[in-house]
Design an enzyme around this catalytic site. Sequence first.
Site, PDB file in Angstrom:
ATOM      1  N   MET A  90     -11.313 -37.509 -17.405  1.00  0.00           N
ATOM      2  CA  MET A  90     -12.606 -37.933 -17.931  1.00  0.00           C
ATOM      3  C   MET A  90     -13.148 -36.844 -18.866  1.00  0.00           C
ATOM      4  O   MET A  90     -12.445 -35.888 -19.164  1.00  0.00           O
ATOM      5  CB  MET A  90     -13.571 -38.142 -16.780  1.00  0.00           C
ATOM      6  CG  MET A  90     -13.291 -39.386 -15.972  1.00  0.00           C
ATOM      7  SD  MET A  90     -14.564 -39.546 -14.697  1.00  0.00           S
ATOM      8  CE  MET A  90     -14.311 -41.231 -14.201  1.00  0.00           C
TER       9      MET A  90
ATOM     10  N   MET B 226     -11.437 -41.009  -9.219  1.00  0.00           N
ATOM     11  CA  MET B 226     -11.287 -40.017  -8.155  1.00  0.00           C
ATOM     12  C   MET B 226     -11.930 -38.689  -8.564  1.00  0.00           C
ATOM     13  O   MET B 226     -12.352 -37.899  -7.731  1.00  0.00           O
ATOM     14  CB  MET B 226      -9.819 -39.820  -7.793  1.00  0.00           C
ATOM     15  CG  MET B 226      -9.049 -39.041  -8.817  1.00  0.00           C
ATOM     16  SD  MET B 226      -7.415 -39.007  -8.478  1.00  0.00           S
ATOM     17  CE  MET B 226      -6.600 -38.225  -7.672  1.00  0.00           C
TER      18      MET B 226
ATOM     19  N   HIS C 265      -6.928 -14.181   8.214  1.00  0.00           N
ATOM     20  CA  HIS C 265      -6.088 -14.243   7.024  1.00  0.00           C
ATOM     21  C   HIS C 265      -6.000 -15.613   6.370  1.00  0.00           C
ATOM     22  O   HIS C 265      -5.490 -15.733   5.260  1.00  0.00           O
ATOM     23  CB  HIS C 265      -4.692 -13.697   7.341  1.00  0.00           C
ATOM     24  CG  HIS C 265      -4.690 -12.209   7.328  1.00  0.00           C
ATOM     25  ND1 HIS C 265      -5.215 -11.471   8.367  1.00  0.00           N
ATOM     26  CD2 HIS C 265      -4.299 -11.320   6.379  1.00  0.00           C
ATOM     27  CE1 HIS C 265      -5.121 -10.194   8.068  1.00  0.00           C
ATOM     28  NE2 HIS C 265      -4.573 -10.072   6.876  1.00  0.00           N
TER      29      HIS C 265
ATOM     30  N   ARG D 187     -19.369 -21.007  20.360  1.00  0.00           N
ATOM     31  CA  ARG D 187     -17.951 -20.658  20.157  1.00  0.00           C
ATOM     32  C   ARG D 187     -17.808 -19.764  18.939  1.00  0.00           C
ATOM     33  O   ARG D 187     -18.563 -19.910  17.974  1.00  0.00           O
ATOM     34  CB  ARG D 187     -17.114 -21.922  19.938  1.00  0.00           C
ATOM     35  CG  ARG D 187     -17.137 -22.894  21.092  1.00  0.00           C
ATOM     36  CD  ARG D 187     -16.300 -22.360  22.254  1.00  0.00           C
ATOM     37  NE  ARG D 187     -16.675 -23.025  23.489  1.00  0.00           N
ATOM     38  CZ  ARG D 187     -16.090 -24.103  23.970  1.00  0.00           C
ATOM     39  NH1 ARG D 187     -15.102 -24.662  23.311  1.00  0.00           N
ATOM     40  NH2 ARG D 187     -16.484 -24.637  25.104  1.00  0.00           N
TER      41      ARG D 187
ATOM     42  N   GLY E 211      -7.434  -3.788  -5.905  1.00  0.00           N
ATOM     43  CA  GLY E 211      -8.813  -3.501  -5.512  1.00  0.00           C
ATOM     44  C   GLY E 211      -9.261  -2.139  -6.025  1.00  0.00           C
ATOM     45  O   GLY E 211      -8.567  -1.521  -6.849  1.00  0.00           O
TER      46      GLY E 211
ATOM     47  N   ARG F   9       0.882  -1.171   0.000  1.00  0.00           N
ATOM     48  CA  ARG F   9       0.000   0.000   0.000  1.00  0.00           C
ATOM     49  C   ARG F   9       0.919   1.221   0.000  1.00  0.00           C
ATOM     50  O   ARG F   9       1.421   1.634   1.037  1.00  0.00           O
ATOM     51  CB  ARG F   9      -0.918  -0.024   1.203  1.00  0.00           C
ATOM     52  CG  ARG F   9      -1.856  -1.236   1.174  1.00  0.00           C
ATOM     53  CD  ARG F   9      -2.920  -1.160   2.235  1.00  0.00           C
ATOM     54  NE  ARG F   9      -3.507  -2.465   2.487  1.00  0.00           N
ATOM     55  CZ  ARG F   9      -4.498  -3.010   1.783  1.00  0.00           C
ATOM     56  NH1 ARG F   9      -5.036  -2.354   0.795  1.00  0.00           N
ATOM     57  NH2 ARG F   9      -4.956  -4.197   2.091  1.00  0.00           N
TER      58      ARG F   9
ATOM     59  N   MET G 234     -14.373 -12.446   6.258  1.00  0.00           N
ATOM     60  CA  MET G 234     -14.018 -11.107   5.774  1.00  0.00           C
ATOM     61  C   MET G 234     -15.176 -10.498   5.001  1.00  0.00           C
ATOM     62  O   MET G 234     -16.084 -11.195   4.561  1.00  0.00           O
ATOM     63  CB  MET G 234     -12.773 -11.185   4.898  1.00  0.00           C
ATOM     64  CG  MET G 234     -11.508 -11.370   5.723  1.00  0.00           C
ATOM     65  SD  MET G 234     -10.037 -11.251   4.710  1.00  0.00           S
ATOM     66  CE  MET G 234      -8.764 -11.280   5.969  1.00  0.00           C
TER      67      MET G 234
ATOM     68  N   ILE H 220     -10.450 -10.575  -2.431  1.00  0.00           N
ATOM     69  CA  ILE H 220     -11.160 -11.784  -2.014  1.00  0.00           C
ATOM     70  C   ILE H 220     -12.610 -11.463  -1.636  1.00  0.00           C
ATOM     71  O   ILE H 220     -13.442 -12.343  -1.575  1.00  0.00           O
ATOM     72  CB  ILE H 220     -10.446 -12.528  -0.866  1.00  0.00           C
ATOM     73  CG1 ILE H 220     -10.492 -11.733   0.425  1.00  0.00           C
ATOM     74  CG2 ILE H 220      -9.034 -12.897  -1.229  1.00  0.00           C
ATOM     75  CD1 ILE H 220     -10.188 -12.618   1.623  1.00  0.00           C
ATOM     76  N   ASP H 221     -12.905 -10.184  -1.378  1.00  0.00           N
ATOM     77  CA  ASP H 221     -14.255  -9.811  -0.949  1.00  0.00           C
ATOM     78  C   ASP H 221     -15.291  -9.913  -2.056  1.00  0.00           C
ATOM     79  O   ASP H 221     -16.489  -9.901  -1.799  1.00  0.00           O
ATOM     80  CB  ASP H 221     -14.273  -8.353  -0.462  1.00  0.00           C
ATOM     81  CG  ASP H 221     -13.481  -8.185   0.812  1.00  0.00           C
ATOM     82  OD1 ASP H 221     -13.155  -9.204   1.428  1.00  0.00           O
ATOM     83  OD2 ASP H 221     -13.202  -7.026   1.181  1.00  0.00           O
TER      84      ASP H 221
HETATM   85  P1  ADP Z   1      -7.151  -1.910  -2.725  1.00  0.00           P
HETATM   86  O1  ADP Z   1      -6.554  -1.664  -4.073  1.00  0.00           O
HETATM   87  O2  ADP Z   1      -7.060  -3.349  -2.337  1.00  0.00           O
HETATM   88  O3  ADP Z   1      -8.508  -1.305  -2.609  1.00  0.00           O
HETATM   89  P2  ADP Z   1      -5.981   0.304  -1.244  1.00  0.00           P
HETATM   90  O4  ADP Z   1      -7.215   1.098  -1.235  1.00  0.00           O
HETATM   91  O5  ADP Z   1      -5.179   0.251   0.001  1.00  0.00           O
HETATM   92  O6  ADP Z   1      -6.213  -1.218  -1.639  1.00  0.00           O
HETATM   93  O7  ADP Z   1      -5.076   0.865  -2.424  1.00  0.00           O
HETATM   94  C1  ADP Z   1      -3.824   0.269  -2.720  1.00  0.00           C
HETATM   95  C2  ADP Z   1      -2.858   1.310  -3.189  1.00  0.00           C
HETATM   96  O8  ADP Z   1      -3.343   1.958  -4.365  1.00  0.00           O
HETATM   97  C3  ADP Z   1      -2.637   2.453  -2.216  1.00  0.00           C
HETATM   98  O9  ADP Z   1      -1.742   2.134  -1.213  1.00  0.00           O
HETATM   99  C4  ADP Z   1      -2.065   3.524  -3.158  1.00  0.00           C
HETATM  100  O10 ADP Z   1      -0.751   3.250  -3.471  1.00  0.00           O
HETATM  101  C5  ADP Z   1      -2.922   3.321  -4.370  1.00  0.00           C
HETATM  102  N1  ADP Z   1      -4.093   4.199  -4.280  1.00  0.00           N
HETATM  103  C6  ADP Z   1      -5.285   3.937  -3.737  1.00  0.00           C
HETATM  104  N2  ADP Z   1      -6.114   4.999  -3.826  1.00  0.00           N
HETATM  105  C7  ADP Z   1      -5.409   5.966  -4.440  1.00  0.00           C
HETATM  106  C8  ADP Z   1      -5.677   7.308  -4.840  1.00  0.00           C
HETATM  107  N3  ADP Z   1      -6.865   7.849  -4.631  1.00  0.00           N
HETATM  108  N4  ADP Z   1      -4.687   7.996  -5.441  1.00  0.00           N
HETATM  109  C9  ADP Z   1      -3.510   7.447  -5.692  1.00  0.00           C
HETATM  110  N5  ADP Z   1      -3.185   6.189  -5.341  1.00  0.00           N
HETATM  111  C10 ADP Z   1      -4.118   5.452  -4.729  1.00  0.00           C
END
Ligand code: ADP
Length: 749
Positions: free
Chosen positions: A575, A664, A300, A294, A120, A90, A210, A167-168
Amino acid sequence: MTSTAQVLPEIVKIGVGKRIGILTSGGDAQGMNAAVRAVVRTALTLGAQVYAIYEGYQGMVDGGDGIRELGWEDVGSILHRGGTMIGTFRSKDFRERSGRKRAATNLLANGIDRLVVIGGDGSLSGLDLFRAEWSELLAELVAEGEVTQEVADAHPALMFAGLVGSIDNDLVGTDMTIGADTALHRIVDAIDALASTAASHQRSFVVEVMGRHCGYLALMSAIAGGCDYVLIPEQPPADGWEQRMCAALKRGRNEGRRDSMVVVAEGACDQHGEPITSDYVRQVIEDNLHEDARVTILGHVQRGGTPSAYDRWASTWLGYEAAVEVLTATPGTIGPVLGFRGNRVTRVPLIEAVAKTRQVPQLIAAGDYEAAMDLRGGSFKEAARILAEMVEPSRIDAPEQSKRIGIMHAGGLAPGMNAAARAAVRLGISRGHTMLGIRNGFPGLRDGDVSELGWSDVESWLAEGGAELGVRRTVPLVEELYRISRSLEDHKIDAILMIGGWNGYQAADLLHRERDRFPTFGLPIVCIPTSLDNNLPGSELAIGTDTALNVITEAVDRIKTSGSAAKRAFVVETMGRYCGYLTLMAAMATGAERVYLHEEGISLEALAADVEWLRQSFASGRKLFLAIRNENANPLYTTDFLARLLEQESHGTYDVRQNILGHMQQGGAPTPFDRLLAVRLVSRALDLIGAEFDAGTTNSYAIGLVQSKVSAVAMDQMMSEMDLRLHRPKVQWWLALRQILRAVADEPS
Ligand code: ADP
């Protein structure tokens, strides 16, 4: 506008002179490696150069070793690995304009203006921002003397394709994201495991999965795991849910369940926006049911482990499309996000997809749950409706004067038959019908082996392989039809749900055609496809195929490891009868270099070319070779023949092993996908039968999945879709995917 992507009809060197950068960003997801491998290899096949950008956007910001060229072998042996081999991060720097400016400098230093980003919604919106700023950043870099005008002119725009790794499964506009299917495997495996210990102690389990804003994993695992209750962000429960939940758990216990299972998405809230924690759910259960409960927080584990067969073949397909997309892009086109709609890759506009994805939590916060559910899409809403009916059914006893629906299996055994029969019993009863089990296929129907099935009779069937009702391949003889007709009359059967394979379809068709001679056959019959072979009319996918594919994938992973210490070639036989679906998809999922299908045939010339290619390939350093052959690819060039041929021609430079996977492939617990498909198709089949009852008509159908939709074909039409000699559909949608295998398996010389 959403559009369906097309696999190239042939390999054309559209990549010559072009450079692609590839990166994975944000949370890791199983299947990212498969996508990276496919992007790299497709791009190389098409003549381009590919650069890995390590640690997400950070590698781009840092430059230097953060950007490195990749060759064919650099992405070998990664298909089966979870996580991402090029790292993810990130990157805070990339969020700053100054960081993105450095990133542009470093890309230009490597001659890269085409990117494939797997991440993502955050990563994708960062990508779009970067694209929008590109020309401005370049102008500044020229003004500051960091980049020459000539270089800036040569790269007027940033072109890209986005793939969603999450994964969501939260991206609005696509059905599946990379990693979601594997996460579902991990969760459902855990639920299956917990169910056995919970049942031993008559205990309740609260399973937290998650999904901060997206209830996909919770909802689907609750259906696939046969759970008693689910709490998801998009459908915050109304006040008093605690009592309703406990009533549902009690009902299950009264009907003989020995365990209770509640699934909670990590972002579940009530209608006042108050989080519902798994610990609170546990407390509610203990206080109301006075028994041990439970909590298991899966955490993770859901991101871990080897990717499922789907996450390997689907990500391979996505990676192929992303490479083609980015290599055919021209400056000025804004790249799309590529994702699956049903079993086709579609292009979705990036901005729209990200904006809608981010709208969901806002709608939930504003209390507009219906709009949030609408954005999740039709099959999500359908799944939520089905689960609600399963856990809070209208009734659990059939009323006196109800219609009687017989459930039966016929054809070959396929995993998921039990899951389908269980869903049929529970949903059928809830909809006011009496559900009958017809045991042992059409011979059982002929002999009157029919009895009523109650809600609790099917309790343990969901996760079981095999078929509790029994299954036979027998198609009735004309002289047996009278006894079958008498049996239908004796048991007052008003409709038949035939959950089975090819012989079952033939038998259903026979009864349907004989309705003039035997008026008792004038009843609605609905066929639901279950088959490893995926060779049935009316459906592009059959229940059971995904399980078989996972069994093959796991087996081949082991087989490949066994060869890792020597120079070895494997010929594996699957198969599929005359349908190559299982073989081709297994080849995509396992990284096979060659595939032998009946649809393509095997020629002596092709074998000679393969032998020569293999000899050269081993001579220049190859250690492992995998070929997958459909059991009926050719009557003379058998698996044994192929293995001997390769061995003979190896002249001792490598050895050869053959593996016939055999039965199998039919065994084992059905995968989440097969359980979900079973429940979905059964629900629709019961809708169809219900509509026939209401209208007083007796139309019959084969039901199935066509692209992303459940659809039904009239029984009168269904056989016209089939090649009756080879028992497979005349049009097989997946045949175009052979091109993808060629692009990722055949190293260009
Ligand atoms: P995901 O892609 O899984 O949603 P993040 O939201 O943490 O995860 O985004 C991953 C990386 O993408 C960030 O750490 C950053 O480097 C880049 N990123 C996300 N949003 C922005 C944005 N608005 N502007 C520039 N880079 C971004």
